[in-house]
Design an enzyme around this catalytic site. Structure first.
Site, PDB file in Angstrom:
ATOM      1  N   MET A  26       0.817  -0.492  -0.042  1.00 49.23           N
ATOM      2  CA  MET A  26      -0.245   0.392  -0.008  1.00 49.23           C
ATOM      3  C   MET A  26       0.971   1.296   0.102  1.00 49.23           C
ATOM      4  SD  MET A  26      -3.465  -1.167   2.126  1.00 49.23           S
ATOM      5  CE  MET A  26      -2.622  -0.907   4.127  1.00 49.23           C
ATOM      6  N   GLY A  27       2.086   1.623  -0.903  1.00 54.88           N
ATOM      7  CA  GLY A  27       3.362   2.447  -0.741  1.00 54.88           C
ATOM      8  C   GLY A  27       3.267   2.371   0.888  1.00 54.88           C
ATOM      9  N   GLY A  32      11.109  -2.760   5.676  1.00 53.12           N
ATOM     10  CA  GLY A  32      10.446  -4.268   6.023  1.00 53.12           C
ATOM     11  C   GLY A  32       9.839  -4.677   3.917  1.00 53.12           C
ATOM     12  N   HIS A  33       9.964  -3.443   3.899  1.00 58.84           N
ATOM     13  CA  HIS A  33       8.948  -3.705   2.307  1.00 58.84           C
ATOM     14  C   HIS A  33      10.325  -3.854   1.084  1.00 58.84           C
ATOM     15  CE1 HIS A  33       5.796  -0.973   3.322  1.00 58.84           C
ATOM     16  NE2 HIS A  33       5.195  -1.437   3.163  1.00 58.84           N
ATOM     17  N   GLY A 144       5.120 -10.383   3.887  1.00 54.80           N
ATOM     18  CA  GLY A 144       5.800 -10.115   5.376  1.00 54.80           C
ATOM     19  C   GLY A 144       5.138 -11.028   5.980  1.00 54.80           C
ATOM     20  N   LYS A 146       5.024  -9.840   9.974  1.00 53.26           N
ATOM     21  CA  LYS A 146       3.822  -9.334  10.401  1.00 53.26           C
ATOM     22  C   LYS A 146       2.889  -8.596  10.293  1.00 53.26           C
ATOM     23  CE  LYS A 146       3.793  -4.757  10.151  1.00 53.26           C
ATOM     24  NZ  LYS A 146       2.446  -3.626  10.476  1.00 53.26           N
ATOM     25  N   GLY A 173      10.681  -6.932   9.014  1.00 51.64           N
ATOM     26  CA  GLY A 173      12.031  -5.741   9.811  1.00 51.64           C
ATOM     27  C   GLY A 173      11.729  -5.513  10.651  1.00 51.64           C
ATOM     28  N   LEU A 181       8.958  -3.372  11.493  1.00 54.96           N
ATOM     29  CA  LEU A 181       8.266  -1.493  11.135  1.00 54.96           C
ATOM     30  C   LEU A 181       7.001  -1.866  10.361  1.00 54.96           C
ATOM     31  CD1 LEU A 181      12.069  -2.512   9.153  1.00 54.96           C
ATOM     32  CD2 LEU A 181      10.780  -0.437  10.713  1.00 54.96           C
TER      33      LEU A 181
END
Lengths: 277, 277
Positions: A26-27, A32-33, A144, A146, A173, A181
């Site tokens: 989602m930008g 992490g991305h 991820g 997360k 991350g 993150l």
């Protein structure tokens, strides 16, 4: 890096892409991305990242309108990371009728954990990920850990609907102090940011007790909740679950995950920790 | 003709198939199915037909158990029709967990027309067709207009979920007396079979009135229902709808479809007729 805004352009590009990995986002990209992109590059010849703030996964009163849009910074980061294409559809491209009529409906897990506090969220996630998979037709897609429940829903959906995409989980991350993150960390005040790593520390404390053989799941959950509340958190949940199914765990279960969601002020943070004991 | 029973074998075969057309069926094949195959052969290099009696689209008390399974005759017909592959998964192959957890949920149209009498039917259809599309990854798929509401649901689903498959509608095959070809016609007694073409004749009568400019939809529906009931039919519905959306039609609407479902004894028959006036 190609910037692609329409489904038809993306489909034309895809024909030339060979083995392709997708990283849906989602930008408001952070390290992490970039770890997802890094993993994606190992798995395929080409990597496409999508940026789409997906209205149908946000509930009433959630932060859809205020969700950070940071396109120029995102583009620069992806370019530097060696991404081949950025898919950047607008809302009309993915939802031409405004509403989405056909939805992928997950089973009861969509109403548990985060789903109990975000009605419709996982239906919106499952549906938009299905759409992105149908549009991009990647060989592999990276998500991820997360968002552990999201990862579970997507893996299960892919298996259950026979979607021909390999799902690759990527480790969360973390900042130096352990905070996972998240784009939503940007909402935190300095004081809230200083307090935020306690969420991960409480999960780690539960992990240590579980590894020591403690099976009083309810007691461990309640203790963590109490500690967080004493430090000003509003706790949505702290739960110990079976790691593969996300079902309630039996005493003695070897593969566990501890998941939590709690708010610092208006900012909702989530985290989790896996345990193989 | 290759006979393929597993998803992994089908996926391996698909890689070599070039441009591919799929004809999904529940077996007990008749000339109507062969018309689908004939159209499919015009549209692609290779044609795969699937035969799978899909439990999740049958309701409680419907004819799942008694639905005719005629594999040897079906195979011979498909071989003769020049089909390249027959996909013949067993239930465990498509539903390894018995239940299907993730379902494609259609909008309110799933509860109207046939859906009002077959709760869950169109969810089951949408879900299994999604699965078959994900497994077979055809370029094009052919569906008969006899199941007009099913065709509508599949076309809408493909559009709304961005599924990369072209849907080709194929005209209804009919017996000399006008009865729409259907596997369920085999359930009819001789007397019921003789009565069965009245369903199509009543739809044709409504068509003629609509073309003459009649806009009293409720009156036309009620007259057809009364005639059928006088001749011993149990009528589920006779409805005039907008042809493209299946929504209720306004007076003066140019593109209409008349749909009906009615029972002769225990056999439920459906039919429809399109009108462009």
């Amino acid at each position: 890096m190609d910037i692609i805004r329409t489904i038809s352009d993306l489909r034309a590009w895809r024909k030339t892409a060979g083995r392709l990995a997708l990283v849906p986002t989602m930008g408001n990209l952070h390290e992490g991305h970039l770890a997802l992109v890094h993993e994606a590059k190992k798995r395929a010849e080409r990597v496409v990242v999508s940026i789409f703030v997906n209205r149908i996964q946000f509930g009433q009163g959630e932060d859809f309108d205020s969700y950070p849009r940071t396109f120029e910074a995102d583009r620069a980061r992806l370019e530097q990371a060696g991404v081949d294409a950025l898919f950047l559809p607008d809302e009309r491209e993915l939802y031409p009728r405004i509403r989405q009529d056909y939805n992928v409906e997950p089973p009861h897990i969509q109403n548990e954990l985060c789903g109990a506090f975000r009605p419709g969220h996982f239906r919106g996630v499952a549906t938009v990920v299905s759409k992105l998979f149908n549009i991009v037709q990647p060989d592999v897609a990276c998500f991820g850990k997360k968002d552990f429940q999201q990862l579970h829903v997507i893996k299960s959906m892919v298996e259950d609907l026979n979607i021909p995409v390999e799902i690759v989980p990527v480790d969360t991350g973390r900042a130096d102090d352990g905070l996972a993150l998240s784009s939503r960390n940007g909402y935190l005040s300095a004081a809230e940011r200083a307090e935020a790593p306690r969420l991960q520390r409480e999960l780690a404390r539960i992990r240590d007790s579980l590894i020591d053989g403690d099976n009083d799941y309810a007691g461990l959950e309640q203790a963590a909740r109490a500690t967080l509340e004493q430090h000003g958190w509003q706790v949505d949940y702290v739960e110990i679950r079976q790691a593969d199914t996300l079902e309630l765990a039996h005493a003695g279960e070897k593969r566990l995950v501890v998941l939590a969601a709690a708010r610092q002020g208006k900012t909702r943070l989530i985290d989790n920790i896996e345990i193989h004991r």
